[in-house]
Design an enzyme around this catalytic site. Structure first.
Site, PDB file in Angstrom:
ATOM      1  N   ASN A 142      -2.685   7.159  -1.686  1.00 50.42           N
ATOM      2  CA  ASN A 142      -1.842   7.001  -0.502  1.00 50.42           C
ATOM      3  C   ASN A 142      -0.380   7.208  -0.885  1.00 50.42           C
ATOM      4  O   ASN A 142       0.108   6.626  -1.856  1.00 50.42           O
ATOM      5  CB  ASN A 142      -2.009   5.594   0.097  1.00 50.42           C
ATOM      6  CG  ASN A 142      -1.078   5.368   1.281  1.00 50.42           C
ATOM      7  OD1 ASN A 142      -1.251   5.950   2.338  1.00 50.42           O
ATOM      8  ND2 ASN A 142      -0.065   4.519   1.102  1.00 50.42           N
ATOM      9  N   GLU A 143       0.296   8.075  -0.157  1.00 52.43           N
ATOM     10  CA  GLU A 143       1.735   8.320  -0.292  1.00 52.43           C
ATOM     11  C   GLU A 143       2.184   8.588  -1.732  1.00 52.43           C
ATOM     12  O   GLU A 143       3.081   7.901  -2.252  1.00 52.43           O
ATOM     13  CB  GLU A 143       2.529   7.158   0.308  1.00 52.43           C
ATOM     14  CG  GLU A 143       2.346   7.023   1.802  1.00 52.43           C
ATOM     15  CD  GLU A 143       3.332   6.057   2.445  1.00 52.43           C
ATOM     16  OE1 GLU A 143       3.918   5.225   1.721  1.00 52.43           O
ATOM     17  OE2 GLU A 143       3.542   6.154   3.668  1.00 52.43           O
ATOM     18  N   ASN A 161       1.645  10.151   7.135  1.00 53.04           N
ATOM     19  CA  ASN A 161       2.305   8.888   7.473  1.00 53.04           C
ATOM     20  C   ASN A 161       3.742   9.220   7.856  1.00 53.04           C
ATOM     21  O   ASN A 161       4.501   9.704   7.019  1.00 53.04           O
ATOM     22  CB  ASN A 161       2.302   7.932   6.281  1.00 53.04           C
ATOM     23  CG  ASN A 161       0.898   7.518   5.857  1.00 53.04           C
ATOM     24  OD1 ASN A 161      -0.071   7.763   6.562  1.00 53.04           O
ATOM     25  ND2 ASN A 161       0.789   6.875   4.699  1.00 53.04           N
ATOM     26  N   TYR A 201      12.491   4.728  10.228  1.00 55.34           N
ATOM     27  CA  TYR A 201      13.266   4.894   8.994  1.00 55.34           C
ATOM     28  C   TYR A 201      14.197   6.113   9.073  1.00 55.34           C
ATOM     29  O   TYR A 201      15.232   6.145   8.415  1.00 55.34           O
ATOM     30  CB  TYR A 201      12.329   5.029   7.788  1.00 55.34           C
ATOM     31  CG  TYR A 201      11.473   3.809   7.564  1.00 55.34           C
ATOM     32  CD1 TYR A 201      12.041   2.547   7.404  1.00 55.34           C
ATOM     33  CD2 TYR A 201      10.084   3.912   7.514  1.00 55.34           C
ATOM     34  CE1 TYR A 201      11.257   1.424   7.203  1.00 55.34           C
ATOM     35  CE2 TYR A 201       9.291   2.789   7.313  1.00 55.34           C
ATOM     36  CZ  TYR A 201       9.882   1.558   7.157  1.00 55.34           C
ATOM     37  OH  TYR A 201       9.098   0.440   6.963  1.00 55.34           O
ATOM     38  N   GLU A 204      -0.408   6.934   9.784  1.00 55.76           N
ATOM     39  CA  GLU A 204       0.556   5.847   9.979  1.00 55.76           C
ATOM     40  C   GLU A 204       1.695   6.311  10.875  1.00 55.76           C
ATOM     41  O   GLU A 204       2.242   7.400  10.684  1.00 55.76           O
ATOM     42  CB  GLU A 204       1.158   5.370   8.645  1.00 55.76           C
ATOM     43  CG  GLU A 204       0.198   4.636   7.739  1.00 55.76           C
ATOM     44  CD  GLU A 204       0.896   4.076   6.495  1.00 55.76           C
ATOM     45  OE1 GLU A 204       2.138   3.854   6.545  1.00 55.76           O
ATOM     46  OE2 GLU A 204       0.212   3.864   5.472  1.00 55.76           O
ATOM     47  N   TRP A 209       0.276   2.049  12.475  1.00 58.10           N
ATOM     48  CA  TRP A 209       0.610   1.082  11.426  1.00 58.10           C
ATOM     49  C   TRP A 209       1.399  -0.037  12.073  1.00 58.10           C
ATOM     50  O   TRP A 209       2.486   0.210  12.554  1.00 58.10           O
ATOM     51  CB  TRP A 209       1.427   1.756  10.312  1.00 58.10           C
ATOM     52  CG  TRP A 209       1.631   0.846   9.134  1.00 58.10           C
ATOM     53  CD1 TRP A 209       2.744   0.096   8.854  1.00 58.10           C
ATOM     54  CD2 TRP A 209       0.704   0.581   8.089  1.00 58.10           C
ATOM     55  NE1 TRP A 209       2.565  -0.618   7.708  1.00 58.10           N
ATOM     56  CE2 TRP A 209       1.305  -0.341   7.211  1.00 58.10           C
ATOM     57  CE3 TRP A 209      -0.602   1.017   7.807  1.00 58.10           C
ATOM     58  CZ2 TRP A 209       0.671  -0.822   6.073  1.00 58.10           C
ATOM     59  CZ3 TRP A 209      -1.227   0.538   6.681  1.00 58.10           C
ATOM     60  CH2 TRP A 209      -0.584  -0.374   5.829  1.00 58.10           C
ATOM     61  N   LYS A 248       5.278  -4.507  11.933  1.00 61.77           N
ATOM     62  CA  LYS A 248       4.805  -3.329  12.672  1.00 61.77           C
ATOM     63  C   LYS A 248       3.468  -3.544  13.367  1.00 61.77           C
ATOM     64  O   LYS A 248       2.936  -2.617  13.994  1.00 61.77           O
ATOM     65  CB  LYS A 248       4.735  -2.119  11.742  1.00 61.77           C
ATOM     66  CG  LYS A 248       6.093  -1.627  11.262  1.00 61.77           C
ATOM     67  CD  LYS A 248       5.977  -0.321  10.491  1.00 61.77           C
ATOM     68  CE  LYS A 248       7.343   0.131  10.004  1.00 61.77           C
ATOM     69  NZ  LYS A 248       7.890  -0.744   8.949  1.00 61.77           N
TER      70      LYS A 248
END
Length: 409
Positions: A226-227, A285, A291, A323, A368, A387
């Site tokens: 993930n990420e 995501n 952000y 996400e 998310w 969130k």
């Protein structure tokens, strides 16, 4: 627990759809220190009992058989057969093992994700095992509550972000017809620090996850990470990331070629992430409107649309938005697009869903997060990651009602 000296060590069940009413079951069984001479299979389901006997001459056994008038496992009808395996030597039963299984098939076809040869669109959440006092500890009452809330909101799936959940989660998903993206704890790998030991450890976790969860019909995809490259390091793109993820994805598919592989990509890794080359489904995501482009929902949605269109055109693979979301303080309200208010979260999720569902290359949207959860202390966090569309004790925010309406169409 204890086992006899000779026992059924491992069972692997793979299924396929042959026609509208026929399914195929392929079965592999490994035995420990076996001198057994016979294995008996008892299959219970759909009003039938099927008994098959086979002679044994080694410590492994493989067979396949068809189920006529087969009842396929799906979200609408999560039907489970039961298999009881009995191991014999000289007519004495050495061991027996029972397991439930569903007959279903998952595959990618162009821009579509198919369950039993029918397109499926994933609606749901990235989740966490988290609750006050017990933290990540298993609580069966909470598990039932979470599934009932997911059913209420018209979700059909969730991702085990970012680690394997307790097996009871998958047992319940099997029974209730939820689709699961099953993830290993390989989060935000920093490729300035990865080495041979990292790769070996990573493969060990993938092997353990697949060995544990391979027979769950609810598990439709493996997420072996993930990420990656959350730090945005340039060296990731010089072949290091490509070589690493090629080996990881090929290893995952070697262990289980029946399920697609996906690795959620983060904004910092960008729209040319090497994971896209080896993912069967591209997972994104994205937090435009939070952000980045904070407070500017329309700008955020347009920016995301341009990026999705680019990725779909370049890689020609289905896109799954794994996400998106916004932190929200329950009880904060505004008539304008004010971050942290319930209205802002609701509107952002609504606009994202409208965008995602308007594209012919998308196969799902996971918000998310399902519920607010505890995180390490950070100046971006007010005690919790906020969130969730439910608060930490599972009371709904405005966004929960918005999603229920969208997903109930």
């Amino acid at each position: 627990y204890t086992t006899p000296k000779q026992f059924i060590k491992d069972v692997t069940i793979k299924t396929k759809i042959l026609s509208a009413a026929k399914g195929k079951v392929k079965l592999n069984i490994d035995f420990e220190k076996s001198t057994a001479d016979k294995v008996v299979l008892n299959i219970f389901g759909n009003g039938e009992v099927i008994i098959k006997e086979f002679a044994l001459n080694n410590s492994a056994f493989e067979t396949e058989f068809d189920l006529n008038e087969c009842r396929f496992w799906s979200c609408a009808d999560p039907y489970l057969y039961e298999l009881k395996i009995e191991l014999f030597e000289d007519e004495a039963c050495l061991d027996e093992y029972s397991i439930k299984f569903g007959v279903r098939e998952i595959k990618v076809d162009g821009y579509k994700l198919l369950l039993n040869n029918e397109p499926i669109f994933l609606k749901g959440f990235g989740k966490h095992e988290d609750f006050p006092v017990i933290g990540k500890g298993l609580n069966l009452a909470l598990l039932v509550k979470d599934f009932s809330l997911m059913k209420w909101i018209n979700a059909n799936s969730f991702r085990t972000s970012h680690y394997p959940y307790a097996e009871e989660w998958l047992d319940f998903a099997d029974e209730k017809g939820f689709l699961v993206i099953n993830e290993v704890p390989a989060v935000s790998l920093d490729f300035r620090k990865t080495n041979g030991a990292t790769l070996k450890n990573h493969k060990d976790f993938i092997r353990k996850l697949i060995n544990r969860d391979k027979n769950h019909p609810s598990v439709i995809m493996w997420a072996p990470g993930n990420e990656p490259n959350l730090v945005g390091e340039d060296s990731y793109y010089n072949g290091t990331g490509d070589n690493y993820w090629k080996e990881i994805c090929e290893y995952t598919k070697l262990l289980d070629p029946t399920r697609p592989v996906t690795i959620p990509n983060c904004q910092r890794a960008g729209k040319d992430d090497p994971v896209f080359n080896y993912s069967d489904v591209i997972s994104l995501n994205r937090y435009y409107g939070w952000y980045e482009n904070p407070g500017l929902i329309n700008t955020a949605v347009k920016r995301f649309e341009d990026e999705m269109d680019y990725i779909a055109e370049k890689y020609k693979k289905p896109i799954f938005v794994t996400e998106f979301g916004a932190d929200t303080m329950p009880g904060f309200h505004s008539i304008s697009d004010q971050m942290f208010t319930e209205e802002y979260q609701s509107e952002l999720l609504k606009k994202y869903c409208e965008l995602i569902e308007s594209k012919n290359y998308t196969v799902g949207e996971h918000v998310w997060n399902f519920a607010d959860f505890k995180t390490p202390q950070h100046f971006r966090r007010v005690v919790l990651n906020l969130k969730g569309v439910f608060n930490r004790t599972r009371d709904p925010k405005l966004a929960a009602f918005t999603l229920r309406k969208i997903w109930g169409k």
